[in-house]
Design an enzyme around this catalytic site. Structure first.
Site, short mmCIF file in Angstrom:
data_model
loop_
_atom_site.label_atom_id
_atom_site.label_comp_id
_atom_site.label_asym_id
_atom_site.label_seq_id
_atom_site.Cartn_x
_atom_site.Cartn_y
_atom_site.Cartn_z
N ARG A 35 -25.05 19.23 97.27
CA ARG A 35 -25.97 20.25 97.05
C ARG A 35 -25.64 21.32 96.02
O ARG A 35 -26.58 21.61 95.19
CB ARG A 35 -26.52 20.82 98.43
CG ARG A 35 -27.40 19.84 98.93
CD ARG A 35 -27.96 20.71 100.40
NE ARG A 35 -28.69 19.64 101.17
CZ ARG A 35 -29.00 19.73 102.14
NH1 ARG A 35 -28.38 20.45 103.17
NH2 ARG A 35 -30.08 18.71 102.67
N LYS A 197 -35.46 7.83 115.12
CA LYS A 197 -36.71 7.82 115.84
C LYS A 197 -38.05 7.62 115.08
O LYS A 197 -38.20 7.94 114.08
CB LYS A 197 -36.82 9.40 116.41
CG LYS A 197 -36.06 9.79 117.39
CD LYS A 197 -36.55 11.41 117.79
CE LYS A 197 -35.33 12.01 118.87
NZ LYS A 197 -35.64 13.51 118.55
N GLY A 349 -30.95 12.86 104.89
CA GLY A 349 -29.65 13.24 104.82
C GLY A 349 -28.73 12.19 105.19
O GLY A 349 -27.68 11.85 104.57
N GLY A 372 -36.64 16.36 104.81
CA GLY A 372 -37.65 16.69 105.48
C GLY A 372 -38.70 16.89 104.18
O GLY A 372 -39.93 16.60 104.43
P1 ADP Z 1 -32.17 10.54 107.93
O1 ADP Z 1 -31.20 11.64 108.10
O2 ADP Z 1 -31.79 9.75 106.54
O3 ADP Z 1 -33.56 10.68 107.74
P2 ADP Z 1 -32.22 9.71 110.57
O4 ADP Z 1 -31.68 11.38 110.79
O5 ADP Z 1 -33.45 9.56 110.92
O6 ADP Z 1 -32.02 9.60 109.28
O7 ADP Z 1 -31.25 8.85 111.50
C1 ADP Z 1 -29.96 8.47 111.13
C2 ADP Z 1 -29.23 8.49 112.36
O8 ADP Z 1 -29.97 7.31 113.24
C3 ADP Z 1 -27.90 7.87 112.10
O9 ADP Z 1 -27.00 8.97 112.57
C4 ADP Z 1 -27.77 6.55 112.60
O10 ADP Z 1 -26.57 6.55 113.30
C5 ADP Z 1 -28.79 6.49 113.76
N1 ADP Z 1 -29.15 5.09 114.04
C6 ADP Z 1 -29.59 4.26 113.38
N2 ADP Z 1 -29.83 2.99 114.14
C7 ADP Z 1 -29.53 3.24 115.45
C8 ADP Z 1 -29.30 2.46 116.31
N3 ADP Z 1 -29.79 1.13 116.39
N4 ADP Z 1 -28.83 3.02 117.39
C9 ADP Z 1 -28.47 4.19 117.46
N5 ADP Z 1 -28.32 5.01 116.35
C10 ADP Z 1 -28.89 4.68 115.39
MG MG Z 2 -30.87 12.73 109.89
#
Ligand code: ADP
Ligand code: MG
Length: 391
Positions: A35, A197, A349, A372
């Site tokens: 960043r 999620k 992130g 976000g």
């Molecule tokens: P971003 O930060 O890119 O928006 P998220 O925060 O929504 O992504 O999700 C990332 C997290 O989801 C990671 O820490 C990853 O380990 C977890 N994750 C992805 N698939 C699985 C899974 N099948 N089981 C458990 N955790 C998962």
């Molecule tokens: Mg995340």
């Protein structure tokens, strides 16, 4: 209309630069400087333009109280060393001492205001706090794309108090790249969503259904969709209360003619410790196992769709990529998107961390620094930090 840096004069003037310097710290040092690096072009442009730079950011969640754990001191030290200039950190974001430091600035020097969130007024978008910040500057520049979706004092109320205001180079670059996804993306447009999620991302899923030709879903998010289709998911991370929502997404995708692709095989293990990681078809997850990555056949299905795309947006890892045993799906996703010749944008992130881990980050068209903010922008929202820059 929103001003660019080139529309304003900076020489000898106090310029408030709102950047996103919210970097991870470890042992009192900057642990990842992405960043800071992304903020440098605007900072350097202002210094070169002879500005008295009043640099400001939040860091972490100190919740309105002064807390040394969240001090910007390590960021100031990092900048001072990298730019080889003195960076004077104030004790608080506003107040007499901050004013004093700013008043002593000369052209091409930086005062770094202490963490904006040390003051309750920041997150409350408090007018009084914004007025105190306004006393520190003649010109306002917002370059903090990562905070642009927050209606906070330094990005919202303050901007409106300073008639001479502009978007910084990073903010402009982010808006340009993401705007191409929002209006008239070149087709085929493929979105890849994953991560933890469905509930975090339902709004963006809905908005994407109106735009994309294909939607690829992986990660724990896919577990919820597979469960909604009646597949047993064992101990997998999923949201049992979101099954109806997932079903409604599946049927709406069909109505709209969006090709919605889910994994056909999964990497499973009994625990995330994974000494027994193995690949099974989606309908064969045992009760005591959890799905932690998409399998190789899934990636063979996804890859040609991505290769043929003219526009790709990726948010959310395909699995628990932080563990090598479950990183394969995410790494081959990074490869498939990197191989696509169209416009490829990655946001989020963890997604950014995954893109970097793949070693292919320079093969993406744009890596968005705002998780976000990029999702809210793609949902169709007007970002408060952008709206406040309008003249
Ligand atoms: P971003 O930060 O890119 O928006 P998220 O925060 O929504 O992504 O999700 C990332 C997290 O989801 C990671 O820490 C990853 O380990 C977890 N994750 C992805 N698939 C699985 C899974 N099948 N089981 C458990 N955790 C998962
Ligand atoms: Mg995340």
């Amino acid at each position: 209309m929103i001003n660019s840096l080139s529309d304003l004069a900076f020489d000898g003037r106090r310029v408030f630069l709102r950047s996103d310097l919210n970097v991870p710290l470890k042992d009192g040092k900057v642990a990842d400087d992405s960043r800071i690096q992304a903020s440098l072009p605007t900072l350097k442009a202002l210094l070169d333009g002879g500005a008295h730079v009043v640099l400001a950011s939040h860091l972490g969640r100190p919740k309105g109280e002064v807390n040394p754990k969240y001090s910007l001191e390590p960021v100031g030290a990092y900048l001072a060393e990298m730019l080889d200039i003195e960076v004077k950190l104030t004790d608080k974001p506003v107040g007499d001492a901050a004013r004093q430091v700013v008043s002593e600035l000369k052209s091409g020097e930086i005062a770094l205001l202490e963490n904006l969130r040390f003051n309750r007024g920041e997150e409350a978008n408090d007018e009084g706090f914004a007025k105190d910040l306004a006393k520190l500057c003649d010109v306002y520049v917002n370059d903090a794309f990562g905070a642009a979706h927050r209606k906070h004092a330094s990005v919202y109320a303050l901007a409106q108090l300073i008639p001479e205001r502009a978007a910084g180079l990073l903010l402009e670059k982010e808006l340009e790249a993401l705007s191409k996804l929002r209006s008239n993306p070149e087709k085929p447009y493929v979105a890849v969503l994953g991560g933890a999620k469905v509930s975090d991302k339902i709004k963006v899923i809905e908005a994407l259904l109106d735009k994309v030709d294909a939607l690829i879903i992986g990660g724990a998010m896919a577990n919820t969709f597979l469960a909604a289709q009646g597949k047993p998911m064992g101990k997998s991370l999923m949201e049992t209360e979101k099954l109806a929502m997932a079903r409604s997404v599946l049927s709406r995708a069909e109505e709209k003619g969006v090709k919605l692709m889910l994994p056909v095989d999964l990497v499973i293990a009994d625990s995330i410790e994974a000494s027994d990681a193995r690949v099974v078809p989606v309908d064969a997850v045992p009760n005591d196992a959890m799905a932690l990555d998409v399998g190789p056949q899934s990636m063979r299905n996804f890859s040609p769709v991505l290769l043929a795309a003219k526009t790709v947006f990726w948010n959310g890892p395909m699995g628990l990529f932080e563990k090598p045993a479950f990183s394969q799906g995410t790494m081959s996703m990074a490869k498939a998107i990197a191989d696509c010749k169209g416009l490829t944008v990655v946001g989020g992130g963890d997604s950014l961390a995954a893109a970097k881990q793949s070693g292919l980050s320079e093969h993406f068209s744009h890596l968005s620094t705002g998780g976000g903010a990029s999702l809210e922008f793609l949902e169709g929202c007007t970002l408060p930090g952008v709206q406040a820059l309008e003249l």
